[in-house]
Design an enzyme around this catalytic site. Structure first.
Site, PDB file in Angstrom:
ATOM      1  N   PRO A  13      39.351  44.936  55.796  1.00  0.00           N
ATOM      2  CA  PRO A  13      38.081  45.660  55.836  1.00  0.00           C
ATOM      3  C   PRO A  13      37.106  45.265  54.737  1.00  0.00           C
ATOM      4  O   PRO A  13      37.500  44.993  53.603  1.00  0.00           O
ATOM      5  CB  PRO A  13      38.499  47.128  55.670  1.00  0.00           C
ATOM      6  CG  PRO A  13      39.853  47.084  55.075  1.00  0.00           C
ATOM      7  CD  PRO A  13      40.496  45.832  55.589  1.00  0.00           C
ATOM      8  N   ASN A  14      35.853  45.231  55.139  1.00  0.00           N
ATOM      9  CA  ASN A  14      34.695  44.978  54.265  1.00  0.00           C
ATOM     10  C   ASN A  14      34.555  43.526  53.822  1.00  0.00           C
ATOM     11  O   ASN A  14      33.558  43.177  53.188  1.00  0.00           O
ATOM     12  CB  ASN A  14      34.717  45.913  53.034  1.00  0.00           C
ATOM     13  CG  ASN A  14      34.654  47.361  53.439  1.00  0.00           C
ATOM     14  OD1 ASN A  14      33.739  47.758  54.168  1.00  0.00           O
ATOM     15  ND2 ASN A  14      35.619  48.156  53.027  1.00  0.00           N
ATOM     16  N   ARG A  21      28.256  42.029  49.243  1.00  0.00           N
ATOM     17  CA  ARG A  21      29.045  43.185  48.804  1.00  0.00           C
ATOM     18  C   ARG A  21      29.436  43.007  47.332  1.00  0.00           C
ATOM     19  O   ARG A  21      30.177  42.083  46.996  1.00  0.00           O
ATOM     20  CB  ARG A  21      30.311  43.259  49.656  1.00  0.00           C
ATOM     21  CG  ARG A  21      31.315  44.281  49.178  1.00  0.00           C
ATOM     22  CD  ARG A  21      32.658  44.064  49.854  1.00  0.00           C
ATOM     23  NE  ARG A  21      33.587  45.075  49.410  1.00  0.00           N
ATOM     24  CZ  ARG A  21      34.903  44.973  49.479  1.00  0.00           C
ATOM     25  NH1 ARG A  21      35.455  43.896  50.001  1.00  0.00           N
ATOM     26  NH2 ARG A  21      35.675  45.937  49.042  1.00  0.00           N
ATOM     27  N   TYR A  26      32.805  40.191  43.674  1.00  0.00           N
ATOM     28  CA  TYR A  26      33.351  39.304  44.712  1.00  0.00           C
ATOM     29  C   TYR A  26      32.610  37.974  44.868  1.00  0.00           C
ATOM     30  O   TYR A  26      33.045  37.115  45.638  1.00  0.00           O
ATOM     31  CB  TYR A  26      33.374  40.052  46.055  1.00  0.00           C
ATOM     32  CG  TYR A  26      34.249  41.288  46.025  1.00  0.00           C
ATOM     33  CD1 TYR A  26      35.612  41.184  45.795  1.00  0.00           C
ATOM     34  CD2 TYR A  26      33.698  42.565  46.199  1.00  0.00           C
ATOM     35  CE1 TYR A  26      36.420  42.318  45.752  1.00  0.00           C
ATOM     36  CE2 TYR A  26      34.496  43.695  46.165  1.00  0.00           C
ATOM     37  CZ  TYR A  26      35.857  43.572  45.937  1.00  0.00           C
ATOM     38  OH  TYR A  26      36.646  44.689  45.886  1.00  0.00           O
ATOM     39  N   ASN A  78      44.221  38.495  52.999  1.00  0.00           N
ATOM     40  CA  ASN A  78      43.528  39.360  52.046  1.00  0.00           C
ATOM     41  C   ASN A  78      43.351  40.699  52.765  1.00  0.00           C
ATOM     42  O   ASN A  78      42.454  40.843  53.589  1.00  0.00           O
ATOM     43  CB  ASN A  78      42.161  38.783  51.656  1.00  0.00           C
ATOM     44  CG  ASN A  78      41.481  39.662  50.607  1.00  0.00           C
ATOM     45  OD1 ASN A  78      41.937  40.788  50.351  1.00  0.00           O
ATOM     46  ND2 ASN A  78      40.411  39.160  50.006  1.00  0.00           N
ATOM     47  N   ALA A  81      41.233  46.821  51.142  1.00  0.00           N
ATOM     48  CA  ALA A  81      41.749  48.093  50.629  1.00  0.00           C
ATOM     49  C   ALA A  81      43.065  48.509  51.286  1.00  0.00           C
ATOM     50  O   ALA A  81      43.804  49.334  50.727  1.00  0.00           O
ATOM     51  CB  ALA A  81      40.699  49.190  50.813  1.00  0.00           C
ATOM     52  N   GLU A 102      49.868  36.853  49.984  1.00  0.00           N
ATOM     53  CA  GLU A 102      48.822  37.870  49.754  1.00  0.00           C
ATOM     54  C   GLU A 102      47.789  37.291  48.784  1.00  0.00           C
ATOM     55  O   GLU A 102      48.173  36.679  47.782  1.00  0.00           O
ATOM     56  CB  GLU A 102      49.470  39.110  49.121  1.00  0.00           C
ATOM     57  CG  GLU A 102      48.476  40.190  48.716  1.00  0.00           C
ATOM     58  CD  GLU A 102      49.082  41.218  47.750  1.00  0.00           C
ATOM     59  OE1 GLU A 102      49.991  40.858  46.954  1.00  0.00           O
ATOM     60  OE2 GLU A 102      48.638  42.363  47.780  1.00  0.00           O
ATOM     61  N   HIS A 104      43.788  37.934  46.771  1.00  0.00           N
ATOM     62  CA  HIS A 104      42.632  38.770  46.438  1.00  0.00           C
ATOM     63  C   HIS A 104      41.623  37.929  45.674  1.00  0.00           C
ATOM     64  O   HIS A 104      42.000  37.073  44.862  1.00  0.00           O
ATOM     65  CB  HIS A 104      43.055  39.957  45.567  1.00  0.00           C
ATOM     66  CG  HIS A 104      44.040  40.828  46.250  1.00  0.00           C
ATOM     67  ND1 HIS A 104      43.693  41.704  47.242  1.00  0.00           N
ATOM     68  CD2 HIS A 104      45.387  40.918  46.123  1.00  0.00           C
ATOM     69  CE1 HIS A 104      44.772  42.302  47.694  1.00  0.00           C
ATOM     70  NE2 HIS A 104      45.820  41.844  47.034  1.00  0.00           N
ATOM     71  N   ARG A 111      41.562  46.328  37.508  1.00  0.00           N
ATOM     72  CA  ARG A 111      40.591  47.285  38.040  1.00  0.00           C
ATOM     73  C   ARG A 111      41.160  48.710  38.031  1.00  0.00           C
ATOM     74  O   ARG A 111      42.052  49.016  37.271  1.00  0.00           O
ATOM     75  CB  ARG A 111      40.147  46.806  39.424  1.00  0.00           C
ATOM     76  CG  ARG A 111      39.519  45.398  39.363  1.00  0.00           C
ATOM     77  CD  ARG A 111      39.077  44.897  40.714  1.00  0.00           C
ATOM     78  NE  ARG A 111      38.030  45.758  41.271  1.00  0.00           N
ATOM     79  CZ  ARG A 111      37.624  45.700  42.546  1.00  0.00           C
ATOM     80  NH1 ARG A 111      38.194  44.841  43.384  1.00  0.00           N
ATOM     81  NH2 ARG A 111      36.676  46.500  42.973  1.00  0.00           N
TER      82      ARG A 111
HETATM   83  C1  DQA Z   1      40.228  42.821  47.396  1.00  0.00           C
HETATM   84  C2  DQA Z   1      40.705  43.840  46.361  1.00  0.00           C
HETATM   85  C3  DQA Z   1      40.881  45.206  47.008  1.00  0.00           C
HETATM   86  O1  DQA Z   1      41.276  46.153  46.022  1.00  0.00           O
HETATM   87  C4  DQA Z   1      39.589  45.682  47.619  1.00  0.00           C
HETATM   88  O2  DQA Z   1      39.782  46.900  48.275  1.00  0.00           O
HETATM   89  C5  DQA Z   1      38.978  44.669  48.516  1.00  0.00           C
HETATM   90  C6  DQA Z   1      38.973  43.273  48.105  1.00  0.00           C
HETATM   91  C7  DQA Z   1      39.908  41.449  46.730  1.00  0.00           C
HETATM   92  O3  DQA Z   1      39.856  40.456  47.457  1.00  0.00           O
HETATM   93  O4  DQA Z   1      39.676  41.384  45.526  1.00  0.00           O
HETATM   94  O5  DQA Z   1      38.417  45.003  49.561  1.00  0.00           O
HETATM   95  O6  DQA Z   1      41.265  42.604  48.341  1.00  0.00           O
END
Ligand code: DQA
Length: 146
Positions: A13-14, A21, A26, A78, A81, A102, A104, A111
């Protein structure tokens, strides 16, 4: 002729909002920019990238199962959240034999405390975090070596 190896790159998501964003966290690259770079590198290694994004948890579960059914070489995920909440993703990763990496963009451990726990990381082969879009490229390098 041997089948082309496939590496699934799944985004939660997102991540469709990358580029606009919270760029201070990011960066300014879009998800399309990242996909293009990965396809470029993978193409040279004769590997196919299956690149997907969804804001919906169930799709990510379906795609993990699809990667398994397709005999994918690896999955890079990735989970956004869902990293910190999803027992469904944890179980999906445990239920397949494809190695899952995994990733990020940010380093969740630097964080907020709610980002310090990763249900995905507990099931994944390994985690790469904190290198911005380079996290994707480092994961691809690792996946190609597996
Ligand atoms: C994320 C880190 C997550 O905590 C966050 O919710 C994201 C992006 C990252 O790529 O840094 O949506 O996965």
């Amino acid at each position: 002729m041997a089948d082309t190896r496939k590496i699934y790159v799944l985004n939660g998501p997102n991540l469709n909002m990358l580029g606009t964003r919270e760029p201070e966290i990011y960066g300014y690259d879009t998800l399309d920019d990242i996909a293009e770079r990965m396809e470029d590198v993978a193409g040279r290694a004769h590997v196919e990238i299956v690149f997907r994004q969804s804001n919906h948890e169930g799709y990510l579960v379906d795609w993990l199962q699809e990667a398994h059914a397709e005999g994918a070489h690896a999955v890079i995920i990735n989970p956004g959240a869902y990293t910190h909440t999803s027992i469904a993703l944890h179980d999906a990763i445990k239920g397949i034999t494809v190695p899952v990496i995994e990733i990020h963009l940010s380093n969740p451990h630097k964080r907020e405390p709610f980002r310090h726990k990763s249900y995905v990381g507990m099931a994944a082969k390994g985690t790469i975090a904190g290198f911005g879009p380079m996290s994707y490229m480092l994961a691809l390098e690792a996946a190609l070596e597996l």
